[in-house]
Design an enzyme around this catalytic site. Structure first.
Site, PDB file in Angstrom:
ATOM      1  CB  THR A 102      30.126  45.149  34.044  1.00 36.26           C
ATOM      2  OG1 THR A 102      30.125  45.541  35.398  1.00 36.26           O
ATOM      3  CG2 THR A 102      31.305  45.795  33.355  1.00 36.26           C
ATOM      4  CE1 TYR A 156      32.315  49.338  36.570  1.00 41.18           C
ATOM      5  CE2 TYR A 156      30.184  48.818  35.620  1.00 41.18           C
ATOM      6  CZ  TYR A 156      31.244  48.479  36.422  1.00 41.18           C
ATOM      7  OH  TYR A 156      31.228  47.298  37.106  1.00 41.18           O
ATOM      8  CB  THR A 211      30.623  39.608  36.908  1.00 44.22           C
ATOM      9  OG1 THR A 211      31.059  40.851  37.452  1.00 44.22           O
ATOM     10  CG2 THR A 211      30.752  39.613  35.405  1.00 44.22           C
ATOM     11  CG  ASP A 212      29.139  42.421  41.580  1.00 39.03           C
ATOM     12  OD1 ASP A 212      30.258  42.226  41.085  1.00 39.03           O
ATOM     13  OD2 ASP A 212      28.742  43.549  41.955  1.00 39.03           O
ATOM     14  CE  LYS A 217      33.396  39.972  40.000  1.00 34.93           C
ATOM     15  NZ  LYS A 217      32.559  41.186  39.909  1.00 34.93           N
ATOM     16  CD  GLU A 235      38.580  21.904  63.620  1.00 34.43           C
ATOM     17  OE1 GLU A 235      39.005  22.401  64.672  1.00 34.43           O
ATOM     18  OE2 GLU A 235      38.597  22.503  62.531  1.00 34.43           O
TER      19      GLU A 235
HETATM   20  N1  GLU Z   1      28.237  45.256  40.200  1.00 39.26           N
HETATM   21  C1  GLU Z   1      27.887  45.086  38.834  1.00 39.26           C
HETATM   22  C2  GLU Z   1      27.098  43.825  38.558  1.00 39.26           C
HETATM   23  O1  GLU Z   1      27.313  42.784  39.104  1.00 39.26           O
HETATM   24  C3  GLU Z   1      29.056  45.155  37.981  1.00 39.26           C
HETATM   25  C4  GLU Z   1      29.903  43.925  37.991  1.00 39.26           C
HETATM   26  C5  GLU Z   1      29.889  43.277  36.633  1.00 39.26           C
HETATM   27  O2  GLU Z   1      28.856  43.088  36.007  1.00 39.26           O
HETATM   28  O3  GLU Z   1      30.981  42.941  36.233  1.00 39.26           O
HETATM   29  O4  GLU Z   1      26.223  43.913  37.740  1.00 39.26           O
END
Ligand code: GLU
Length: 333
Positions: free
Chosen positions: A16, A29, A95-96, A168, A290
């Site tokens: 992103t 996007y 970010t994923d 995340k 457990e």
């Molecule tokens: N799904 C995309 C990725 O991980 C967008 C999420 C992001 O970068 O914030 O590249």
């Protein structure tokens, strides 16, 4: 640009932070639309703190991060760590799966040079895009002496996280990253880091793992099975037929239905490494609470998330198949 400024290598992989929308307010996007040169052009202030050497390693949404990209990235980071003219390395990333790439690198790149991963929750074209500020902080951190010897770090939203701890925790919004078990490593303030703690576990220079070991072992396949009410055995039996390791993203304390535990016990008896972690997002999965891990042949994943337990089990399996030795990895890394 003054020659005295340190050189920081920026390796771009997409996400992103490089994403573009049809207009600045739309939710839709496309990740990985802009090149590394575009990203750098948006932060002219970087010229005041570093000489940037930019490279495009990939340009993908990080949901499409693959072991092939990790192979290329780890090799490139390793080479740059050995280049005395480079002070630090920044990796721009979606970010994923950012936390997975960071943890993977913390275990296979055996250098103490700063490596900083950074992304953004808002696309580059959004109103109030935070990518440029994050990128500035990442470069400022990568050139800083205090970032050395901590393994790869993640900078998001002015927080600094250790690769092992960061997750995340939200699908949207600026406060999407946290280190739920041990807390963030520190903060960026006025372009300089303030660290609150040292890493609690082994990483980087002390790691016994390497890209060479992974290549030799053929990148052992490890799958994750997500526990839920009424989980049946057949999905686990299938996974055991194609994987050398299985991570249980268990309910609560790394638990699952009797049918699932029986299937995992069969898998372990057949030589598949089975690690129990928790789907809860934080907390500790300890041995023999457990379930009798010793009797069932299971490994307890401690406070690693399922997605990070998968990486450690893959790396552990590149060195050993012995459950006791694999358990030791989960205590050490
Ligand atoms: N799904 C995309 C990725 O991980 C967008 C999420 C992001 O970068 O914030 O590249």
């Amino acid at each position: 640009m003054p020659d005295a400024l340190p050189v920081v290598a920026v390796l771009a992989t997409g996400g992103t932070i490089a994403g573009a929308q049809a207009d600045a307010t739309s939710a839709g996007y496309k990740a990985g639309s802009f090149s590394v040169d575009d990203l750098l052009a948006a932060v002219p202030q970087l010229a005041g703190i570093a000489r940037i050497r930019a490279e495009q390693v990939a340009n993908v949404g990080s949901q499409n991060m693959t072991h092939d990209v990790w192979r290329a990235l780890a090799a490139r980071v390793d080479a740059l760590c050995q280049d005395a003219s480079v002070a630090g390395i920044v990796i721009t990333h979606g970010t994923d799966t950012l936390e997975e790439t960071a943890y993977f690198l913390s275990l296979v790149v055996r250098h103490d040079k700063p490596v900083v991963l950074v992304g953004a929750m808002r696309p580059a074209t959004a109103l109030g895009a935070e990518g440029p500020a994050n990128l500035y902080n990442a470069v400022a951190l990568a050139r800083h002496a205090e970032a050395r010897g901590r393994g790869p770090l993640v900078v998001m939203n002015e927080d600094i996280h250790y690769a092992r701890e960061v997750q995340k925790i939200a699908s949207a919004g600026l406060c999407a990253f946290s280190s739920p078990n041990r807390g963030r490593a520190g903060v960026m303030h006025g372009g300089a880091p303030k660290f609150y703690s040292r890493n609690a576990t082994t990483h980087s220079t002390q790691s016994e793992f390497s890209l060479a070991l992974l290549e030799k072992s053929g990148w052992p396949r490890v799958g994750i099975v997500y526990a839920h009410a009424d989980l049946q055995a057949d999905v686990i039996d299938f996974m055991a037929s194609v994987c050398q390791g299985i991570v249980l993203a268990g309910v609560g304390d790394g638990n699952a239905t009797d049918a699932a535990i029986a299937a995992l016990t069969r898998a372990a008896a057949a030589g598949v490494a089975v690690a129990r972690s928790s789907r809860t997002g934080s907390g500790l999965v300890a041995r023999d609470v457990e379930l009798d891990d010793a009797a069932l042949g299971f490994i307890a994943a401690a406070d690693l998330s399922p997605q990070k337990a998968r990486i450690l089990l893959m790396l552990g399996l590149s060195a050993t198949r012995d459950p006791a030795a694999l358990q030791h990895c989960f205590e050490r890394y």
